[in-house]
Design an enzyme around this catalytic site. Structure first.
Site, short mmCIF file in Angstrom:
data_model
loop_
_atom_site.label_atom_id
_atom_site.label_comp_id
_atom_site.label_asym_id
_atom_site.label_seq_id
_atom_site.Cartn_x
_atom_site.Cartn_y
_atom_site.Cartn_z
N SER A 42 -22.03 -56.38 60.40
CA SER A 42 -22.34 -55.04 59.86
C SER A 42 -21.11 -54.20 59.51
O SER A 42 -21.25 -53.09 59.00
CB SER A 42 -23.22 -54.26 60.84
N LYS A 63 -21.10 -52.85 56.04
CA LYS A 63 -21.71 -51.59 55.62
C LYS A 63 -20.66 -50.52 55.29
O LYS A 63 -20.95 -49.57 54.56
CB LYS A 63 -22.66 -51.08 56.70
N SER A 81 -26.68 -48.46 61.96
CA SER A 81 -26.42 -49.74 61.29
C SER A 81 -27.69 -50.30 60.66
O SER A 81 -28.02 -51.47 60.80
CB SER A 81 -25.81 -50.75 62.27
#
Length: 206
Positions: free
Chosen positions: A2, A5, A57
């Site tokens: 993640s 992101k 997230s």
């Protein structure tokens, strides 16, 4: 994982009017997991979606944001931005980091963290769970979002992002502000990849 992101947030911030509106479509919510309040037919400004994206997230938030520009166009922009800031060993194949083919190195991620810190610092502010008032009212209650950036209660914490998928184990970028022996501020980035215990590993370095 993640940490991807952060690049999604960066390219959206640099290529989209953050106060335009996005209508959530069914195909945007097919990612792994779900986010409270993010439902088909609802309308958000891109900046509002940065909060679940960077705090909780949210994979859904990343797909909705990518869908605004066009999913493949967003991924192309992510890879172009990586090259532009000299992330020479990085590749992005989705906007959320759920695909294990998203790859990078600690050095490349440092370049990303530093660029965001200098050019788009509000991304780090949001990751701390701070409401950035310049953007007005939000469609999400920040207090209801579970902040996965594990050092938010440390007064020296300036921002960060965590990630996990089975293939990468735990990953994290954390920025802290310290003072040296001359009482001058030093901003330190700690990046850990492939960890079995992210909090413990970062605390040892800290």
């Amino acid at each position: 994982a993640s940490l991807t992101k952060l690049m999604t947030a960066l390219v959206v911030a640099e290529n989209v009017d953050l106060n335009k509106t996005i209508s959530v479509k069914p195909e945007m919510l097919e990612a792994y997991g779900s986010t409270k309040g993010l439902e088909v037919g609802k309308i958000f400004r891109p900046v509002e979606l940065f909060y679940p994206l960077l705090i909780e997230s949210s994979n859904d938030a990343s797909e909705v944001l990518a869908g605004f520009l066009g999913r493949q166009k967003t991924i192309n922009l992510m890879n172009e931005k990586a090259k532009a800031i000299l992330m020479e060993n990085s590749e992005f194949v989705d906007p959320s980091g759920f695909d294990p083919q998203n790859t990078s190195t600690a050095e490349d991620l440092y370049r990303l963290a530093k660029y965001i810190f200098e050019a788009r610092p509000l991304i780090w502010e949001i990751s701390k769970g701070k409401k950035v008032r310049v953007f007005g009212e939000l469609g999400f209650n920040i207090d209801e979002l579970w902040n996965k950036n594990i050092f938010i209660n440390d007064p020296n914490f300036l921002g960060g992002k965590t990630g996990y998928i089975k293939q990468s184990k735990y990953t994290g970028i954390f920025i802290f502000q310290f003072f040296d022996q001359n009482e001058e501020k030093r901003d330190i980035v700690i990046i850990v990849l492939g960890s079995d215990n992210l909090r413990e590993d970062v605390q040892k370095i800290y």
